[in-house]
Design a protein around this motif. Structure first.
Motif, PDB file in Angstrom:
ATOM      1  N   ALA A   1       0.840  -1.199   0.000  1.00 37.98           N
ATOM      2  CA  ALA A   1       0.000   0.000   0.000  1.00 37.98           C
ATOM      3  C   ALA A   1       0.875   1.249   0.000  1.00 37.98           C
ATOM      4  CB  ALA A   1      -0.910  -0.007   1.225  1.00 37.98           C
ATOM      5  N   PRO A   2       0.414   2.351  -0.611  1.00 43.87           N
ATOM      6  CA  PRO A   2       1.215   3.590  -0.625  1.00 43.87           C
ATOM      7  C   PRO A   2       1.486   4.097   0.788  1.00 43.87           C
ATOM      8  CG  PRO A   2      -0.620   3.709  -2.181  1.00 43.87           C
ATOM      9  CD  PRO A   2      -0.848   2.486  -1.347  1.00 43.87           C
ATOM     10  N   LEU A   3       2.633   4.746   0.959  1.00 36.56           N
ATOM     11  CA  LEU A   3       2.946   5.396   2.224  1.00 36.56           C
ATOM     12  C   LEU A   3       1.983   6.545   2.461  1.00 36.56           C
ATOM     13  CD1 LEU A   3       6.824   5.615   1.869  1.00 36.56           C
ATOM     14  CD2 LEU A   3       5.561   3.941   3.206  1.00 36.56           C
ATOM     15  N   ARG A   4       1.644   6.769   3.704  1.00 37.27           N
ATOM     16  CA  ARG A   4       0.839   7.941   4.057  1.00 37.27           C
ATOM     17  C   ARG A   4       1.762   9.013   4.616  1.00 37.27           C
ATOM     18  NH1 ARG A   4      -3.891   6.584   8.000  1.00 37.27           N
ATOM     19  NH2 ARG A   4      -4.260   8.815   7.625  1.00 37.27           N
ATOM     20  N   ILE A   5       1.559  10.247   4.205  1.00 39.26           N
ATOM     21  CA  ILE A   5       2.408  11.341   4.671  1.00 39.26           C
ATOM     22  C   ILE A   5       1.531  12.458   5.227  1.00 39.26           C
ATOM     23  CG2 ILE A   5       4.295  10.818   3.096  1.00 39.26           C
ATOM     24  CD1 ILE A   5       3.302  12.964   1.240  1.00 39.26           C
ATOM     25  N   HIS A   6       2.131  13.236   6.113  1.00 36.80           N
ATOM     26  CA  HIS A   6       1.378  14.318   6.755  1.00 36.80           C
ATOM     27  C   HIS A   6       2.358  15.358   7.276  1.00 36.80           C
ATOM     28  CE1 HIS A   6      -2.082  16.176   8.595  1.00 36.80           C
ATOM     29  NE2 HIS A   6      -1.518  16.152   9.794  1.00 36.80           N
ATOM     30  N   LYS A   7       1.902  16.590   7.382  1.00 29.75           N
ATOM     31  CA  LYS A   7       2.690  17.683   7.949  1.00 29.75           C
ATOM     32  C   LYS A   7       1.827  18.485   8.898  1.00 29.75           C
ATOM     33  CE  LYS A   7       6.120  18.972   4.373  1.00 29.75           C
ATOM     34  NZ  LYS A   7       7.308  19.376   5.130  1.00 29.75           N
ATOM     35  N   VAL A   8       2.431  18.942  10.000  1.00 26.76           N
ATOM     36  CA  VAL A   8       1.785  19.928  10.871  1.00 26.76           C
ATOM     37  C   VAL A   8       2.832  20.974  11.219  1.00 26.76           C
ATOM     38  CG1 VAL A   8       0.185  18.234  11.848  1.00 26.76           C
ATOM     39  CG2 VAL A   8       2.336  18.700  13.018  1.00 26.76           C
ATOM     40  N   LEU A   9       2.389  22.166  11.555  1.00 25.99           N
ATOM     41  CA  LEU A   9       3.325  23.187  11.999  1.00 25.99           C
ATOM     42  C   LEU A   9       3.971  22.758  13.320  1.00 25.99           C
ATOM     43  CD1 LEU A   9       1.361  26.470  11.178  1.00 25.99           C
ATOM     44  CD2 LEU A   9       3.500  25.717  10.134  1.00 25.99           C
ATOM     45  N   SER A  10       5.263  22.955  13.433  1.00 24.02           N
ATOM     46  CA  SER A  10       5.971  22.582  14.656  1.00 24.02           C
ATOM     47  C   SER A  10       5.541  23.457  15.828  1.00 24.02           C
ATOM     48  CB  SER A  10       7.481  22.707  14.445  1.00 24.02           C
ATOM     49  OG  SER A  10       7.940  21.789  13.479  1.00 24.02           O
ATOM     50  N   THR A  11       5.729  22.930  17.008  1.00 26.44           N
ATOM     51  CA  THR A  11       5.425  23.663  18.250  1.00 26.44           C
ATOM     52  C   THR A  11       6.712  23.730  19.062  1.00 26.44           C
ATOM     53  OG1 THR A  11       4.677  21.560  19.190  1.00 26.44           O
ATOM     54  CG2 THR A  11       2.983  23.039  18.301  1.00 26.44           C
ATOM     55  N   PRO A  12       7.592  24.694  18.769  1.00 25.69           N
ATOM     56  CA  PRO A  12       8.932  24.725  19.382  1.00 25.69           C
ATOM     57  C   PRO A  12       8.921  24.736  20.906  1.00 25.69           C
ATOM     58  CG  PRO A  12       8.797  26.267  17.542  1.00 25.69           C
ATOM     59  CD  PRO A  12       7.404  25.785  17.791  1.00 25.69           C
ATOM     60  N   ASP A  13       7.894  25.321  21.530  1.00 26.13           N
ATOM     61  CA  ASP A  13       7.857  25.373  22.991  1.00 26.13           C
ATOM     62  C   ASP A  13       7.648  23.994  23.607  1.00 26.13           C
ATOM     63  OD1 ASP A  13       5.281  25.532  21.755  1.00 26.13           O
ATOM     64  OD2 ASP A  13       4.404  25.974  23.717  1.00 26.13           O
ATOM     65  N   ALA A  14       6.993  23.099  22.877  1.00 22.47           N
ATOM     66  CA  ALA A  14       6.762  21.724  23.339  1.00 22.47           C
ATOM     67  C   ALA A  14       6.658  20.835  22.106  1.00 22.47           C
ATOM     68  CB  ALA A  14       5.485  21.638  24.182  1.00 22.47           C
ATOM     69  N   PRO A  15       7.794  20.369  21.559  1.00 14.03           N
ATOM     70  CA  PRO A  15       7.775  19.632  20.289  1.00 14.03           C
ATOM     71  C   PRO A  15       6.876  18.406  20.289  1.00 14.03           C
ATOM     72  CG  PRO A  15      10.020  20.231  20.881  1.00 14.03           C
ATOM     73  CD  PRO A  15       9.166  20.553  22.065  1.00 14.03           C
ATOM     74  N   GLU A  16       6.703  17.781  21.452  1.00 12.04           N
ATOM     75  CA  GLU A  16       5.872  16.578  21.489  1.00 12.04           C
ATOM     76  C   GLU A  16       4.409  16.875  21.179  1.00 12.04           C
ATOM     77  OE1 GLU A  16       5.707  18.238  25.638  1.00 12.04           O
ATOM     78  OE2 GLU A  16       7.216  17.996  24.073  1.00 12.04           O
ATOM     79  N   ARG A  17       3.987  18.141  21.392  1.00  7.97           N
ATOM     80  CA  ARG A  17       2.589  18.482  21.119  1.00  7.97           C
ATOM     81  C   ARG A  17       2.263  18.337  19.636  1.00  7.97           C
ATOM     82  NH1 ARG A  17       2.523  23.196  23.284  1.00  7.97           N
ATOM     83  NH2 ARG A  17       2.301  24.577  21.484  1.00  7.97           N
ATOM     84  N   ALA A  18       3.165  18.803  18.764  1.00  9.20           N
ATOM     85  CA  ALA A  18       2.945  18.663  17.326  1.00  9.20           C
ATOM     86  C   ALA A  18       2.928  17.191  16.924  1.00  9.20           C
ATOM     87  CB  ALA A  18       4.026  19.419  16.556  1.00  9.20           C
ATOM     88  N   ILE A  19       3.766  16.382  17.564  1.00 10.50           N
ATOM     89  CA  ILE A  19       3.806  14.958  17.235  1.00 10.50           C
ATOM     90  C   ILE A  19       2.474  14.297  17.585  1.00 10.50           C
ATOM     91  CG2 ILE A  19       4.931  12.760  17.780  1.00 10.50           C
ATOM     92  CD1 ILE A  19       7.508  14.356  18.250  1.00 10.50           C
ATOM     93  N   LEU A  20       1.952  14.598  18.754  1.00  4.65           N
ATOM     94  CA  LEU A  20       0.692  14.002  19.165  1.00  4.65           C
ATOM     95  C   LEU A  20      -0.462  14.505  18.306  1.00  4.65           C
ATOM     96  CD1 LEU A  20       1.156  14.097  23.049  1.00  4.65           C
ATOM     97  CD2 LEU A  20       1.508  12.175  21.484  1.00  4.65           C
ATOM     98  N   LEU A  21      -0.401  15.774  17.869  1.00  4.27           N
ATOM     99  CA  LEU A  21      -1.424  16.296  16.956  1.00  4.27           C
ATOM    100  C   LEU A  21      -1.383  15.546  15.624  1.00  4.27           C
ATOM    101  CD1 LEU A  21      -1.107  20.162  17.567  1.00  4.27           C
ATOM    102  CD2 LEU A  21      -3.070  18.709  18.146  1.00  4.27           C
ATOM    103  N   GLY A  22      -0.192  15.291  15.118  1.00  3.13           N
ATOM    104  CA  GLY A  22      -0.063  14.554  13.866  1.00  3.13           C
ATOM    105  C   GLY A  22      -0.550  13.123  13.985  1.00  3.13           C
ATOM    106  N   ILE A  23      -0.243  12.476  15.105  1.00  2.00           N
ATOM    107  CA  ILE A  23      -0.729  11.110  15.332  1.00  2.00           C
ATOM    108  C   ILE A  23      -2.249  11.085  15.323  1.00  2.00           C
ATOM    109  CG2 ILE A  23      -0.922   9.333  17.123  1.00  2.00           C
ATOM    110  CD1 ILE A  23       2.022   9.888  17.808  1.00  2.00           C
TER     111      ILE A  23
END
Length: 693
Positions: free
Chosen positions: A36-58
């Protein structure tokens, strides 16, 4: 060590995550459906708490439940260590060394950064004088204890040291004793006494090599970054538990997060190394193993060279400090999509190194930015099409970009178009200069290489850079806009280990005038030391659950002419004469000459690795019988290009399809400009193979 829960459920998906200065990128591989094709995604980074952007992307990828059930393997490239080091935001750290040597890092190497400046700016030492402490434990150059931590005095000495550290209110401790790489006993005693209270780094564990200043800097960086990186990884682990989390290292290999938190100095090039890991994978997949790469992101551009494998170096820097731990050999410049353009004091147009970052970002992002950037120049020239940007999920504010460009144009007394074109030319010249540094200036012939671009902005500049370098071939990888995140998925688990081993060679039976190692080294002793180093690396991978038969090892030696400071690394094949002659040849290629001087063996190195989480990527869609190649969505007129420019949607293209420039090939994460005179052919993996003429 960071504790993580066990994950009893089978892994169904592999998620690569790259946190950049502007965007956080995601690449998802479905292990249940490998075709199956790879799925890709982007979100704006959250420099004050980088894990927040990761959890938003998940959450945006619909993976929250799968992650919570432990079915997603997450591999992460982090900028936390890099940013903290560059911004001087490590924790308050004490430095402990031998009696009489507490000024070691203040004195440094006594080399000038500006050779002809008679009034150079003062360099603030990495550790303040009040945080430098002295202890006995002196070792000589043969590893013999000269000033041991005596048994009766040791407890009292260490108790007094603890009191002084507590009074200094430090959070971490860096221990660097002279020649500890030959005899680590004093450092080990001190670490054992202090690690229950502080994060402690000992130099014989961080960098067991000669060069007390470089070893001290590496140990201090590791200690000062350790608590911040550990806290960040704990927060991320809490957010993704019980799914397993691994972290990309600066060498292009991955390591379990529970171990990575103890060695943050090995994560300083975590994100960029992911891009090179993916480029190396792409090279093996396509058969083009000689690649000149540039990763143009929002904040900077990283250039590197892959000659069959990723090139490593021990001569890197982070800010003003040398980083002697192994890392990918990369040259970074402040020329990214978000780099500001401005008029200097003489009224000349300049670009970078300051950047708009993720907040407010370029003016065309509509986040409040008002200064012209490289991305704004591409938008004003029509090379970024608003309706196709991020697949239409993020609106481009073209009016804001034009206002920012007009303000700069007025200052320069130029038109909007002239200003935008000037910004592009200057940014391109910065990147061309960097690409020459990493290739031509190191003795490589460019006609043997293909230019490989990635990063969100790379595809818009690849043809212009190739022409400036007189290259006829280039590659725009599939998922090039998120290639660093893809690298997290395809990078192997690995360790890089080193051990000092200094021996000076004497004349051997090589050609007249050459100096070798074969008469001065005990081959059996050398092999035993290499075997011990190799076993240490194997044991570390075994501890991560890797099977013995999956582990691969590569041994190498660092050699130099006697009296030189820097060295060259050569693979070891159990032949002293062959490795010595190889050193002479490599020295001649790099520096243009070879010397009739004794050769010195400085360090032993071992790389141990295991297969990546994903070893095969799905093929690109081929042309079903009777279906025509994808047609252009539309044609537009772009500033500075005489012919109409066709716009294609990259996911619609089929393997084997050829597109002639000028054309824009758009996709969710980036845009590629196929310039006039160039053509792009889609290979069977979806990469765009560009050729000129």
């Amino acid at each position: 060590m960071i504790d993580s829960d066990q994950h009893p459920q089978p892994i169904l998906q592999v998620l690569g995550v790259d946190t950049g200065g502007t965007f956080t990128d995601f690449v998802l591989f479905d292990a249940q459906k490998p075709s199956a094709p790879l799925r890709i995604h982007k979100v704006l980074s959250t420099p004050d708490a980088p894990e927040r952007a990761i959890l938003l992307g998940i959450d945006a990828l619909g993976l929250t439940q799968s992650v919570a059930s432990g079915r997603v393997a997450i591999i992460h490239g982090s900028t936390v260590a890099t940013n903290a080091a560059l911004e001087g935001k490590g924790v308050r750290t004490a430095f402990i060394t031998n009696t009489g040597f507490k000024d070691l890092m203040t004195i440094g190497r006594q080399t000038r950064r500006e050779l002809y400046n008679l009034q150079p700016a003062a360099v603030i030492p990495p550790v303040a004088a009040e945080l430098c402490f002295e202890m006995p434990g002196r070792v000589d150059s043969s590893g013999r204890l000269l000033d041991p931590l005596a048994d009766k005095k040791t407890d009292a000495q260490l108790a007094q040291l603890k009191e002084r550290l507590q009074a200094a209110n430090v959070e971490a401790v860096a221990i660097t004793q002279l020649f500890s790489f030959l005899n680590p006993e004093p450092e080990s005693k001190m670490k054992a006494a202090l690690q229950d209270r502080w994060f402690v780094s000992a130099s014989h564990e961080v960098l067991p090599e000669s060069g007390e200043y470089e070893r001290a800097i590496a140990t201090w960086l590791n200690a000062s970054l350790g608590p911040k990186v550990q806290h960040y990884l704990r927060r991320l682990l809490n957010g993704v538990s019980p799914s397993p989390l691994a972290v990309m290292q600066s060498t292009g290999g991955v390591m379990d997060a529970e171990y990575a938190g103890n060695m943050p100095v090995n994560m300083l090039l975590s994100g960029p190394a992911g891009g090179l890991a993916a480029a190396q994978f792409l090279g093996k997949q396509t058969g083009f193993t000689k690649l000149l790469t540039f990763d143009m992101g929002g904040t900077s551009t990283d250039v590197s060279l892959i000659d069959g494998s990723i090139q490593l170096t021990n001569e890197g820097h982070i800010g003003p400090w040398p980083v002697a731990v192994a890392q990918v050999d990369m040259h970074t410049i402040g020329a990214g999509g978000g780099s500001f353009a401005y008029a200097d004091a003489g009224g000349m147009l300049q670009v970078g190194p300051q950047s708009a970052g993720a907040n407010p970002g370029p003016a065309c992002y509509g986040q409040g930015g008002s200064r012209a950037t490289v991305t704004d120049a591409n938008a004003v020239l029509g090379r970024l099409q608003a309706k196709y940007f991020l697949g239409g999920d993020m609106a481009l504010d073209l009016v804001a970009a034009e206002h920012a460009m007009d303000a700069l144009a007025t200052e320069l007394n130029l038109s909007r178009q002239q200003t935008a074109e000037g910004i592009i030319r200057i940014a391109n010249e910065h990147m061309v200069r960097a690409l020459r540094v990493i290739s031509i200036e190191r003795g490589h012939h460019l006609d043997e290489f293909r230019l490989c671009c990635f990063g969100g902005a790379g595809g818009l500049h690849v043809c212009a850079l190739a022409e400036a370098l007189e290259l006829k071939q280039a590659i725009v990888p599939n998922q090039g806009g998120v290639l660093s995140a893809l690298g997290m998925v395809v990078a192997p688990k690995s360790r890089q280990l080193s051990q000092a081993y200094r021996t000076i060679g004497t004349t051997d039976t090589l050609s007249p005038g050459h100096q070798g190692l074969s008469e001065s080294i005990d081959l059996d002793q050398l092999e035993q030391t290499l075997a011990a180093l190799q076993q240490r690396g194997i044991n570390q991978l075994l501890d991560e659950g890797i099977e013995q038969d999956e582990i691969r090892c590569e041994l190498s030696l660092d050699l130099r002419y006697r009296g030189q400071r820097f060295y060259l690394n050569l693979g070891w094949k159990n032949d002293l004469k062959a490795v010595t002659e190889g050193f002479h040849r490599q020295h001649e290629m790099r520096y243009g000459h070879r010397l009739a001087m004794p050769v010195e063996l400085v360090n032993l190195r071992c790389q141990v690795s295991a297969p990546a989480a994903v070893e095969q990527l799905p093929p690109w869609a081929t042309n079903p019988k009777g279906c025509a190649p994808a047609s252009a969505k539309e044609e537009v007129r772009l500033t500075g290009i005489e012919k109409p420019v066709a716009i294609y949607w990259r996911p619609d293209l089929i393997a084997g399809q050829t597109i002639h420039g000028p054309a824009l090939i758009t996709e969710t994460v980036s845009t590629t400009l196929v310039a006039t005179g160039w053509r792009a052919q889609v290979d069977k993996w979806g990469n765009l193979q560009l050729s000129h003429g």
